[in-house]
Design a protein around this motif. Sequence first.
Motif, PDB file in Angstrom:
ATOM      1  N   THR A   1       1.004  -1.102   0.051  1.00  0.00           N
ATOM      2  CA  THR A   1       0.148   0.072  -0.044  1.00  0.00           C
ATOM      3  C   THR A   1       0.780   1.270  -0.108  1.00  0.00           C
ATOM      4  O   THR A   1       1.847   1.397   0.383  1.00  0.00           O
ATOM      5  CB  THR A   1      -0.959   0.130   1.321  1.00  0.00           C
ATOM      6  OG1 THR A   1      -0.171   0.375   2.564  1.00  0.00           O
ATOM      7  CG2 THR A   1      -1.906  -1.177   1.358  1.00  0.00           C
ATOM      8  N   ALA A   2       0.431   2.268  -0.671  1.00  0.00           N
ATOM      9  CA  ALA A   2       1.132   3.514  -0.637  1.00  0.00           C
ATOM     10  C   ALA A   2       1.591   4.065   0.944  1.00  0.00           C
ATOM     11  O   ALA A   2       2.469   4.523   1.097  1.00  0.00           O
ATOM     12  CB  ALA A   2       0.360   4.556  -1.415  1.00  0.00           C
ATOM     13  N   ARG A   3       0.373   4.008   1.819  1.00  0.00           N
ATOM     14  CA  ARG A   3       0.778   4.303   3.163  1.00  0.00           C
ATOM     15  C   ARG A   3       1.927   3.720   3.769  1.00  0.00           C
ATOM     16  O   ARG A   3       2.655   4.234   4.288  1.00  0.00           O
ATOM     17  CB  ARG A   3      -0.480   4.170   3.859  1.00  0.00           C
ATOM     18  CG  ARG A   3      -0.471   4.545   5.484  1.00  0.00           C
ATOM     19  CD  ARG A   3      -1.861   4.493   6.030  1.00  0.00           C
ATOM     20  NE  ARG A   3      -1.574   4.702   7.416  1.00  0.00           N
ATOM     21  CZ  ARG A   3      -2.224   4.437   8.400  1.00  0.00           C
ATOM     22  NH1 ARG A   3      -2.972   3.428   8.163  1.00  0.00           N
ATOM     23  NH2 ARG A   3      -1.916   4.858   9.484  1.00  0.00           N
ATOM     24  N   CYS A   4       2.070   2.352   3.679  1.00  0.00           N
ATOM     25  CA  CYS A   4       3.054   1.610   4.226  1.00  0.00           C
ATOM     26  C   CYS A   4       4.212   1.779   3.654  1.00  0.00           C
ATOM     27  O   CYS A   4       5.505   1.821   4.287  1.00  0.00           O
ATOM     28  CB  CYS A   4       2.630  -0.165   4.424  1.00  0.00           C
ATOM     29  SG  CYS A   4       1.669  -0.521   5.703  1.00  0.00           S
ATOM     30  N   LEU A   5       4.336   1.983   2.221  1.00  0.00           N
ATOM     31  CA  LEU A   5       5.597   2.045   1.571  1.00  0.00           C
ATOM     32  C   LEU A   5       6.213   3.213   2.150  1.00  0.00           C
ATOM     33  O   LEU A   5       7.377   3.446   2.264  1.00  0.00           O
ATOM     34  CB  LEU A   5       5.292   2.021   0.033  1.00  0.00           C
ATOM     35  CG  LEU A   5       6.477   1.945  -0.949  1.00  0.00           C
ATOM     36  CD1 LEU A   5       7.756   1.086  -0.395  1.00  0.00           C
ATOM     37  CD2 LEU A   5       6.286   2.026  -2.239  1.00  0.00           C
ATOM     38  N   ASN A   6       5.324   4.435   1.762  1.00  0.00           N
ATOM     39  CA  ASN A   6       5.869   5.720   2.156  1.00  0.00           C
ATOM     40  C   ASN A   6       6.408   5.823   3.898  1.00  0.00           C
ATOM     41  O   ASN A   6       7.306   6.739   3.922  1.00  0.00           O
ATOM     42  CB  ASN A   6       5.050   6.838   1.934  1.00  0.00           C
ATOM     43  CG  ASN A   6       4.504   7.007   0.769  1.00  0.00           C
ATOM     44  OD1 ASN A   6       5.217   6.658  -0.351  1.00  0.00           O
ATOM     45  ND2 ASN A   6       3.282   7.358   0.326  1.00  0.00           N
ATOM     46  N   GLN A   7       5.593   5.291   4.539  1.00  0.00           N
ATOM     47  CA  GLN A   7       6.158   5.168   5.910  1.00  0.00           C
ATOM     48  C   GLN A   7       7.324   4.532   5.907  1.00  0.00           C
ATOM     49  O   GLN A   7       8.249   4.892   6.996  1.00  0.00           O
ATOM     50  CB  GLN A   7       5.136   4.519   6.670  1.00  0.00           C
ATOM     51  CG  GLN A   7       5.101   4.721   8.408  1.00  0.00           C
ATOM     52  CD  GLN A   7       3.910   4.204   8.978  1.00  0.00           C
ATOM     53  OE1 GLN A   7       3.061   3.105   8.432  1.00  0.00           O
ATOM     54  NE2 GLN A   7       3.582   4.496  10.271  1.00  0.00           N
ATOM     55  N   ALA A   8       7.595   3.472   5.634  1.00  0.00           N
ATOM     56  CA  ALA A   8       8.811   2.582   5.543  1.00  0.00           C
ATOM     57  C   ALA A   8       9.877   3.519   5.108  1.00  0.00           C
ATOM     58  O   ALA A   8      11.124   3.498   5.514  1.00  0.00           O
ATOM     59  CB  ALA A   8       8.590   1.338   4.661  1.00  0.00           C
ATOM     60  N   VAL A   9       9.779   4.163   3.869  1.00  0.00           N
ATOM     61  CA  VAL A   9      10.757   4.627   3.236  1.00  0.00           C
ATOM     62  C   VAL A   9      10.992   6.010   4.206  1.00  0.00           C
ATOM     63  O   VAL A   9      12.517   6.364   4.334  1.00  0.00           O
ATOM     64  CB  VAL A   9      10.447   5.257   1.820  1.00  0.00           C
ATOM     65  CG1 VAL A   9      11.325   6.318   1.352  1.00  0.00           C
ATOM     66  CG2 VAL A   9      10.246   4.215   0.876  1.00  0.00           C
ATOM     67  N   SER A  10      10.153   6.793   4.396  1.00  0.00           N
ATOM     68  CA  SER A  10      10.651   8.047   5.485  1.00  0.00           C
ATOM     69  C   SER A  10      10.863   7.693   6.789  1.00  0.00           C
ATOM     70  O   SER A  10      11.906   8.591   7.528  1.00  0.00           O
ATOM     71  CB  SER A  10       9.187   8.663   5.729  1.00  0.00           C
ATOM     72  OG  SER A  10       8.548   8.083   6.544  1.00  0.00           O
ATOM     73  N   ARG A  11      10.844   6.440   7.610  1.00  0.00           N
ATOM     74  CA  ARG A  11      11.408   6.035   8.691  1.00  0.00           C
ATOM     75  C   ARG A  11      12.885   5.379   8.603  1.00  0.00           C
ATOM     76  O   ARG A  11      13.403   4.875   9.577  1.00  0.00           O
ATOM     77  CB  ARG A  11      10.373   5.085   9.526  1.00  0.00           C
ATOM     78  CG  ARG A  11       9.120   5.989   9.772  1.00  0.00           C
ATOM     79  CD  ARG A  11       8.429   5.104  10.673  1.00  0.00           C
ATOM     80  NE  ARG A  11       7.268   5.706  11.343  1.00  0.00           N
ATOM     81  CZ  ARG A  11       6.352   5.107  12.058  1.00  0.00           C
ATOM     82  NH1 ARG A  11       6.462   3.859  12.140  1.00  0.00           N
ATOM     83  NH2 ARG A  11       5.305   5.785  12.359  1.00  0.00           N
ATOM     84  N   GLU A  12      12.987   4.979   6.946  1.00  0.00           N
ATOM     85  CA  GLU A  12      14.093   4.497   6.848  1.00  0.00           C
ATOM     86  C   GLU A  12      14.178   3.029   7.519  1.00  0.00           C
ATOM     87  O   GLU A  12      15.298   2.460   8.072  1.00  0.00           O
ATOM     88  CB  GLU A  12      15.654   5.024   7.244  1.00  0.00           C
ATOM     89  CG  GLU A  12      15.590   6.246   6.536  1.00  0.00           C
ATOM     90  CD  GLU A  12      17.152   6.980   6.829  1.00  0.00           C
ATOM     91  OE1 GLU A  12      18.071   6.344   7.293  1.00  0.00           O
ATOM     92  OE2 GLU A  12      17.100   8.165   6.240  1.00  0.00           O
ATOM     93  N   ALA A  13      13.039   2.441   7.522  1.00  0.00           N
ATOM     94  CA  ALA A  13      12.778   1.200   7.909  1.00  0.00           C
ATOM     95  C   ALA A  13      13.349   0.044   7.164  1.00  0.00           C
ATOM     96  O   ALA A  13      14.013  -0.984   7.867  1.00  0.00           O
ATOM     97  CB  ALA A  13      11.228   0.788   8.130  1.00  0.00           C
ATOM     98  N   PHE A  14      13.531  -0.004   5.925  1.00  0.00           N
ATOM     99  CA  PHE A  14      13.946  -0.827   4.993  1.00  0.00           C
ATOM    100  C   PHE A  14      15.562  -0.928   5.352  1.00  0.00           C
ATOM    101  O   PHE A  14      16.012  -1.999   5.445  1.00  0.00           O
ATOM    102  CB  PHE A  14      13.996  -0.570   3.520  1.00  0.00           C
ATOM    103  CG  PHE A  14      12.343  -0.708   3.115  1.00  0.00           C
ATOM    104  CD1 PHE A  14      11.863  -1.966   2.998  1.00  0.00           C
ATOM    105  CD2 PHE A  14      11.820   0.138   2.651  1.00  0.00           C
ATOM    106  CE1 PHE A  14      10.806  -2.179   2.693  1.00  0.00           C
ATOM    107  CE2 PHE A  14      10.600   0.167   2.117  1.00  0.00           C
ATOM    108  CZ  PHE A  14      10.014  -1.037   2.124  1.00  0.00           C
ATOM    109  N   SER A  15      16.386   0.155   5.465  1.00  0.00           N
ATOM    110  CA  SER A  15      17.777   0.164   5.717  1.00  0.00           C
ATOM    111  C   SER A  15      18.016  -0.581   7.190  1.00  0.00           C
ATOM    112  O   SER A  15      19.054  -1.249   7.283  1.00  0.00           O
ATOM    113  CB  SER A  15      18.294   1.538   5.894  1.00  0.00           C
ATOM    114  OG  SER A  15      18.158   2.234   4.819  1.00  0.00           O
ATOM    115  N   ARG A  16      17.297  -0.138   8.235  1.00  0.00           N
ATOM    116  CA  ARG A  16      17.359  -1.299   9.498  1.00  0.00           C
ATOM    117  C   ARG A  16      16.819  -2.538   9.211  1.00  0.00           C
ATOM    118  O   ARG A  16      17.770  -3.328   9.831  1.00  0.00           O
ATOM    119  CB  ARG A  16      16.429  -0.358  10.435  1.00  0.00           C
ATOM    120  CG  ARG A  16      16.876   0.358  11.496  1.00  0.00           C
ATOM    121  CD  ARG A  16      15.971   0.899  12.642  1.00  0.00           C
ATOM    122  NE  ARG A  16      14.888   1.362  12.308  1.00  0.00           N
ATOM    123  CZ  ARG A  16      14.353   2.307  11.686  1.00  0.00           C
ATOM    124  NH1 ARG A  16      15.115   3.273  11.463  1.00  0.00           N
ATOM    125  NH2 ARG A  16      12.994   2.380  11.557  1.00  0.00           N
ATOM    126  N   ALA A  17      16.061  -2.976   8.691  1.00  0.00           N
ATOM    127  CA  ALA A  17      15.505  -4.102   8.732  1.00  0.00           C
ATOM    128  C   ALA A  17      16.614  -5.114   7.860  1.00  0.00           C
ATOM    129  O   ALA A  17      16.901  -6.267   7.940  1.00  0.00           O
ATOM    130  CB  ALA A  17      14.065  -4.357   8.087  1.00  0.00           C
TER     131      ALA A  17
END
Length: 85
Positions: free
Chosen positions: A47-63
């Motif tokens: 979803t756009a919401r989860c994707l934008n949230q993950a990118v803005s919080r840099e959750a992908f880099s952490r995970a």
Amino acid sequence: MVPVRTCVACRKRASRDDLLRVVSSGGQLVCDDRAVLHGRGAWVHLTARCLNQAVSREAFSRALRVSGKLDAGPIENRLKTLMDI
């Protein structure tokens, strides 16, 4: 029993079939539809919401345990394609 994963953005648990696995390749985030690519994977709702949230919080880099900012362009393009269908 259905495998369950956690979305890196909203932290909600969901069936593996309801989430998209993402891996890092060459500084870019790549969709792993069949969940067969090598390396660590991060799971996110498509979803756009989860994707934008993950990118803005840099959750992908952490995970994915990657230092620096990752290019989310390929995933964003994928999301746009799916929303147009």
